[in-house]
Structure formats: structure tokens, C-alpha cells
Design a protein around this motif. Structure first.
Motif, PDB file in Angstrom:
ATOM      1  N   SER A  62       0.835  -1.196   0.000  1.00  0.00           N
ATOM      2  CA  SER A  62       0.000   0.000   0.000  1.00  0.00           C
ATOM      3  C   SER A  62       0.872   1.248   0.000  1.00  0.00           C
ATOM      4  O   SER A  62       2.048   1.202   0.379  1.00  0.00           O
ATOM      5  CB  SER A  62      -0.925   0.021   1.224  1.00  0.00           C
ATOM      6  N   ALA A  63       0.251   2.328  -0.465  1.00  0.00           N
ATOM      7  CA  ALA A  63       0.922   3.624  -0.479  1.00  0.00           C
ATOM      8  C   ALA A  63      -0.008   4.632   0.180  1.00  0.00           C
ATOM      9  O   ALA A  63      -1.208   4.618  -0.063  1.00  0.00           O
ATOM     10  CB  ALA A  63       1.201   4.060  -1.919  1.00  0.00           C
ATOM     11  N   SER A  64       0.543   5.484   1.028  1.00  0.00           N
ATOM     12  CA  SER A  64      -0.224   6.586   1.606  1.00  0.00           C
ATOM     13  C   SER A  64       0.473   7.859   1.178  1.00  0.00           C
ATOM     14  O   SER A  64       1.630   8.085   1.536  1.00  0.00           O
ATOM     15  CB  SER A  64      -0.249   6.481   3.127  1.00  0.00           C
ATOM     16  N   LEU A  65      -0.240   8.663   0.395  1.00  0.00           N
ATOM     17  CA  LEU A  65       0.419   9.788  -0.264  1.00  0.00           C
ATOM     18  C   LEU A  65      -0.032  11.144   0.253  1.00  0.00           C
ATOM     19  O   LEU A  65      -1.201  11.344   0.586  1.00  0.00           O
ATOM     20  CB  LEU A  65       0.138   9.739  -1.771  1.00  0.00           C
ATOM     21  N   ALA A  66       0.918  12.071   0.288  1.00  0.00           N
ATOM     22  CA  ALA A  66       0.620  13.464   0.621  1.00  0.00           C
ATOM     23  C   ALA A  66       0.390  14.233  -0.680  1.00  0.00           C
ATOM     24  O   ALA A  66       0.433  13.667  -1.770  1.00  0.00           O
ATOM     25  CB  ALA A  66       1.778  14.052   1.405  1.00  0.00           C
ATOM     26  N   GLN A  67       0.171  15.524  -0.554  1.00  0.00           N
ATOM     27  CA  GLN A  67      -0.122  16.358  -1.731  1.00  0.00           C
ATOM     28  C   GLN A  67       1.030  16.362  -2.735  1.00  0.00           C
ATOM     29  O   GLN A  67       0.813  16.302  -3.935  1.00  0.00           O
ATOM     30  CB  GLN A  67      -0.421  17.788  -1.244  1.00  0.00           C
ATOM     31  N   ASP A  68       2.263  16.415  -2.218  1.00  0.00           N
ATOM     32  CA  ASP A  68       3.426  16.339  -3.122  1.00  0.00           C
ATOM     33  C   ASP A  68       3.753  14.861  -3.346  1.00  0.00           C
ATOM     34  O   ASP A  68       2.926  14.008  -3.136  1.00  0.00           O
ATOM     35  CB  ASP A  68       4.609  17.088  -2.503  1.00  0.00           C
ATOM     36  N   ALA A  69       4.985  14.575  -3.723  1.00  0.00           N
ATOM     37  CA  ALA A  69       5.314  13.175  -4.027  1.00  0.00           C
ATOM     38  C   ALA A  69       5.613  12.360  -2.771  1.00  0.00           C
ATOM     39  O   ALA A  69       5.843  11.161  -2.845  1.00  0.00           O
ATOM     40  CB  ALA A  69       6.509  13.133  -4.968  1.00  0.00           C
TER      41      ALA A  69
ATOM     42  N   MET B 225       6.003   0.393  -5.149  1.00  0.00           N
ATOM     43  CA  MET B 225       5.080   1.539  -5.179  1.00  0.00           C
ATOM     44  C   MET B 225       5.825   2.829  -4.830  1.00  0.00           C
ATOM     45  O   MET B 225       5.583   3.890  -5.407  1.00  0.00           O
ATOM     46  CB  MET B 225       3.909   1.335  -4.203  1.00  0.00           C
ATOM     47  N   MET B 226       6.746   2.745  -3.882  1.00  0.00           N
ATOM     48  CA  MET B 226       7.545   3.917  -3.498  1.00  0.00           C
ATOM     49  C   MET B 226       8.344   4.444  -4.697  1.00  0.00           C
ATOM     50  O   MET B 226       8.345   5.649  -4.989  1.00  0.00           O
ATOM     51  CB  MET B 226       8.505   3.533  -2.366  1.00  0.00           C
ATOM     52  N   LEU B 227       8.997   3.524  -5.390  1.00  0.00           N
ATOM     53  CA  LEU B 227       9.813   3.933  -6.535  1.00  0.00           C
ATOM     54  C   LEU B 227       8.934   4.620  -7.581  1.00  0.00           C
ATOM     55  O   LEU B 227       9.317   5.625  -8.180  1.00  0.00           O
ATOM     56  CB  LEU B 227      10.524   2.724  -7.148  1.00  0.00           C
ATOM     57  N   LYS B 228       7.735   4.090  -7.771  1.00  0.00           N
ATOM     58  CA  LYS B 228       6.814   4.630  -8.770  1.00  0.00           C
ATOM     59  C   LYS B 228       6.248   5.989  -8.344  1.00  0.00           C
ATOM     60  O   LYS B 228       6.374   6.979  -9.046  1.00  0.00           O
ATOM     61  CB  LYS B 228       5.656   3.632  -8.907  1.00  0.00           C
ATOM     62  N   PHE B 229       5.636   6.020  -7.180  1.00  0.00           N
ATOM     63  CA  PHE B 229       4.867   7.211  -6.798  1.00  0.00           C
ATOM     64  C   PHE B 229       5.719   8.329  -6.206  1.00  0.00           C
ATOM     65  O   PHE B 229       5.447   9.497  -6.439  1.00  0.00           O
ATOM     66  CB  PHE B 229       3.750   6.847  -5.821  1.00  0.00           C
ATOM     67  N   SER B 230       6.726   8.002  -5.417  1.00  0.00           N
ATOM     68  CA  SER B 230       7.501   9.079  -4.792  1.00  0.00           C
ATOM     69  C   SER B 230       8.709   9.477  -5.628  1.00  0.00           C
ATOM     70  O   SER B 230       9.101  10.633  -5.636  1.00  0.00           O
ATOM     71  CB  SER B 230       7.966   8.675  -3.383  1.00  0.00           C
ATOM     72  N   PHE B 231       9.315   8.508  -6.331  1.00  0.00           N
ATOM     73  CA  PHE B 231      10.566   8.810  -7.029  1.00  0.00           C
ATOM     74  C   PHE B 231      10.424   8.807  -8.548  1.00  0.00           C
ATOM     75  O   PHE B 231      11.381   9.125  -9.250  1.00  0.00           O
ATOM     76  CB  PHE B 231      11.674   7.814  -6.617  1.00  0.00           C
ATOM     77  N   GLY B 232       9.267   8.412  -9.052  1.00  0.00           N
ATOM     78  CA  GLY B 232       9.073   8.382 -10.511  1.00  0.00           C
ATOM     79  C   GLY B 232       9.987   7.395 -11.231  1.00  0.00           C
ATOM     80  O   GLY B 232      10.272   7.554 -12.415  1.00  0.00           O
ATOM     81  N   LEU B 233      10.442   6.353 -10.520  1.00  0.00           N
ATOM     82  CA  LEU B 233      11.351   5.368 -11.133  1.00  0.00           C
ATOM     83  C   LEU B 233      10.532   4.178 -11.644  1.00  0.00           C
ATOM     84  O   LEU B 233      10.459   3.125 -11.006  1.00  0.00           O
ATOM     85  CB  LEU B 233      12.405   4.918 -10.121  1.00  0.00           C
ATOM     86  N   MET B 234       9.918   4.360 -12.809  1.00  0.00           N
ATOM     87  CA  MET B 234       8.960   3.379 -13.306  1.00  0.00           C
ATOM     88  C   MET B 234       9.610   2.039 -13.665  1.00  0.00           C
ATOM     89  O   MET B 234       9.101   0.984 -13.336  1.00  0.00           O
ATOM     90  CB  MET B 234       8.239   3.929 -14.545  1.00  0.00           C
ATOM     91  N   GLN B 235      10.747   2.136 -14.371  1.00  0.00           N
ATOM     92  CA  GLN B 235      11.391   0.891 -14.814  1.00  0.00           C
ATOM     93  C   GLN B 235      11.889   0.076 -13.624  1.00  0.00           C
ATOM     94  O   GLN B 235      11.754  -1.144 -13.572  1.00  0.00           O
ATOM     95  CB  GLN B 235      12.557   1.227 -15.751  1.00  0.00           C
ATOM     96  N   GLU B 236      12.458   0.792 -12.647  1.00  0.00           N
ATOM     97  CA  GLU B 236      12.969   0.130 -11.457  1.00  0.00           C
ATOM     98  C   GLU B 236      11.828  -0.582 -10.711  1.00  0.00           C
ATOM     99  O   GLU B 236      11.974  -1.713 -10.241  1.00  0.00           O
ATOM    100  CB  GLU B 236      13.630   1.158 -10.525  1.00  0.00           C
TER     101      GLU B 236
END
Ligand code: IPM
Ligand code: MG
Length: 360
Positions: A267-274, A305-316
Motif C-alpha cells: 500500500s501507499a499513503s500519499l501526501a499532496q506532493d510526491a 510503489m515507493m519507486l513509482k509514486f515518490s521517485f518516478g522510477l517506473m522501470q525500477e
């Protein structure tokens, strides 16, 4: 080729075991793709209470605030159940982390991996060969955070918890759900209790207004009791579910059980920014702690999910997900998902297999 600071809160029970494997996976991704992940480990939950007399020490909260994201294991256990709300791991640490860090959007994907499709308690003709539901749960409002207390009522002392939602709070979570739907099957199911609750009537109104900006997305509204039924009767109906804090708590457990393996779900819990906090859906499972039998996959997929949503590292992120699929396809299973034709492995071995699959 970035440097990312991650606050690591292993927590209680099986938390330390599963997070340790997830950190190994992150280190491996760092080596493979030339990123540096800096881990700042802090205590949270019952273990923090034992050490400092509070489940969320300032040092821990500050470490989170000074990081790019948070990796959390699980908190709580019978040992701390008697404590008052402010000191109990669930409320004094987890809810406080969510609100202090502004983590209003909770994304809980319930996915059935092909290799595990027999694990679902639902008949296979209802499930088909794939299921992919995303529950988008509001996480910092509603009855969890509303006014609460005790008062003198008609029949003597009574307790109350208020469910309140502002237009602003509803709108921002609903937008998250529609944005997610645009990248998926373009279907949002909003769950409420608008036949009874004022807060749900407002919820439904805002959802309908936001939907006007997403003409490609199909929207349906469901009462929560009906939604609980439809999830079992016809889970394939759902793509993205958006709902309040308490309904999301309940519905996401139901959705996870349909996949048959709560040990698999991130799961991911996200704030307004990344900024985000990433954790497995399962709890601290004190009964199996320290035995090297917990399934680390939910936590490992949380790092994806962290790599995707917070860091934008899609391939990783994709590399991690593919590695998990490969290891499952090869028949390796922790005890929670094991059956006779598969190979039983422990927490550490599962982590190692996934690291090896990433390196291949
Ligand atoms: C969850 C948990 C928490 C919640 C508890 C532990 C406070 O059930 O994350 O779903 O109710 O939000
Ligand atoms: Mg829950």
C-alpha cells in the motif's frame, strides 16, 4: 542516478523481518540502476513505547519529515493493547504519522497474481484469471479524526465519534481516484451511505461534480452494504474504488481477502506532493514473529510503489514486480501461500530469491 533518503520504521512483530528483505531489494535496485538509497532507521510502535514511553518519538517523526519517503513495517501487539489511545501503537503512532505527514490518499491495490489464482476463496469462474482492483481510501479525515469523547446521554454515559468531511477533503481524494482510473480501466465506483448519512450526501455530490471533468471515466455510486456484497458476487465489476476512511478500512480488507493472500498486498499513503509512506497491508502478526516464516512480498511490492509514486522510477519499480512474478512462477512460496506442488521457503530465502531474480 539519484540519491533518495528513506526513513525506515520497521516497527513490531514481523515488521523487522519483512522490512529487512525489502531493504535488500532496494539496495539491489540501487546497484543495478546506480541510485543511492540512504536509510534512516527509527523506532515506531510498541518497541518505541518500550524504549521511550511513546509509540511515535519526535525523533522518528522528524526523520520522516526529513526524508523523501517512509518505509514502514507494522505496529502493535497484545502487549500494548491496554494502553490509552494516545500511547497505543495503532492510534498513537500510525494515525498520528498519517495526519502529521498529511498522508490523505491511501492506495491499496488488490491484485491476484496468475500463479496464485487458486488461493482466492472465491470460485475461479467468478474471478477469471486475473483480478486487479485499486481501493483509494481517504486517510486523514472522517470518523477516525472527528470529534470524539464521552458525554451524559439519555441513558447515562455515552461515547461518540463524529463522521465529518469537508468539500475540500472529499474533492482531493476523489481527484486521486479519477486520475488513477485514467491510467487503468477508466471506471470509478464511489462507495458511501448516502441513503442515511449527511457526510455521504456531500461525498456523492462532490464525486458527481469531479466526474464531469473526466468524461471518459464511467462512474457508479454504491451504498457500502451493497458494495460489500457486490465485491463477493462480482469482483470483476470493480476497477477503482474510492471511499471514506472507515469504509475504506473495511472494504480494503474484504478486497484483499478476495485475492486470498494478505501477505502479498502493498500500500501507499500519499501526501499532496510526491511524499509517501509505504507499508504492507498486513499487520504485525506477533504470533509468527521471529520465525522466518512471514511473507516479505507485500513489503517488497510496497517498495515498488515507493519507486513509482515518490521517485518516478517506473522501470525500477517494474523490475521489482517482474522479479516477484518470476519467483512465484518458479513455484517458491512462503508458508501463507504454500501448497503441495510448490516449494516452501522462509522470509529470508524469499527475499534472496527476489534479489537474484532482479540481478538476472
Ligand atoms: C489499516 C489498519 C488501521 C486502520 C488500524 C491499525 C488503526 O486497520 O491500516 O487498515 O484502521 O486504518
Ligand atoms: Mg484496516
Amino acid at each position: 542516478m539519484g540519491t533518495y533518503k528513506i526513513a525506515v520504521l520497521k516497527g513490531d512483530g514481523i515488521g523487522p523481518e519483512v522490512v529487512t528483505e525489502a531493504m535488500e531489494v532496494l539496495k539491489c535496485i540501487g546497484n543495478k540502476y546506480h541510485h543511492t538509497f540512504l536509510f534512516d532507521e527509527k523506532l515506531v510502535g510498541g518497541c518505541a513505547y518500550d524504549a521511550y514511553g511513546t509509540p511515535l518519538p519526535d525523533e522518528t517523526l522528524n526523520a520522516c519529515k526529513n526524508s523523501d519517503s517512509v518505509l514502514l513495517g507494522a505496529v502493535g501487539g497484545a502487549k500494548w493493547d491496554h494502553l490509552p489511545s494516545s500511547l497505543r501503537p495503532e492510534t498513537g503512532a500510525l494515525l498520528k504519522l498519517r495526519s502529521s505527514l498529511g498522508l490523505y490518499a491511501n492506495l491499496r491495490p488488490a491484485i491476484i497474481h496468475k500463479a496464485l489464482k487458486d488461493a482466492s476463496p472465491i470460485r475461479s469462474e467468478i474471478i477469471g484469471d486475473h483480478l486487479d482492483i485499486l481501493v483509494v481510501r481517504e486517510l486523514t479525515g472522517g470518523i477516525y479524526f472527528g470529534e470524539k469523547g464521552y458525554r451524559e446521554g439519555r441513558y447515562g454515559k455515552e461515547a461518540y465519534d463524529v463522521e465529518a468531511y469537508s468539500e475540500y477533503e472529499i474533492k482531493r481524494i476523489v481527484i486521486q481516484a479519477f486520475e488513477a482510473a485514467m491510467k487503468r480501466n477508466k471506471h470509478v465506483s464511489s462507495i458511501d451511505k448516502a441513503n442515511v448519512l449527511e457526510s455521504s450526501k456531500l461525498w456523492r455530490k462532490i464525486v458527481t461534480e469531479v466526474a464531469e471533468n473526466y468524461p471518459e471515466v464511467t462512474l457508479d455510486h454504491m451504498y457500502v452494504d451493497n458494495a460489500a456484497m457486490q465485491l463477493i458476487r462480482d469482483p470483476k465489476h470493480f476497477d477503482v474504488i474510492v471511499t471514506s476512511n472507515i469504509f475504506g478500512d473495511i472494504i480494503s480488507d474484504e478486497a484483499s481477502q478476495i485475492t486470498g493472500s494478505i501477505g502479498m498486498l502493498p500500500s501507499a499513503s500519499l501526501a499532496q506532493d510526491a511524499f509517501g509512506m509505504y507499508e504492507p497491508i498486513h499487520g504485525s502478526a506477533p504470533d509468527i514473529a521471529g520465525k522466518n516464516i512471514a511473507n516479505p512480498i507485500a513489503t517488497i511490492l510496497s517498495t515498488a510503489m515507493m519507486l513509482k509514486f515518490s521517485f518516478g522510477l517506473m522501470q525500477e519499480a517494474q523490475t521489482i514486480e517482474d522479479a516477484v512474478t518470476k519467483v512465484l512462477d518458479a513455484g517458491y512460496r512462503t508458508p501463507d501461500i504454500y501448497h503441495e506442488e510448490t516449494t516452501k521457503v522462509g522470509t529470508k530465502e524469499m527475499g534472496k530469491l527476489i534479489v537474484e531474480a532482479i540481478l538476472k
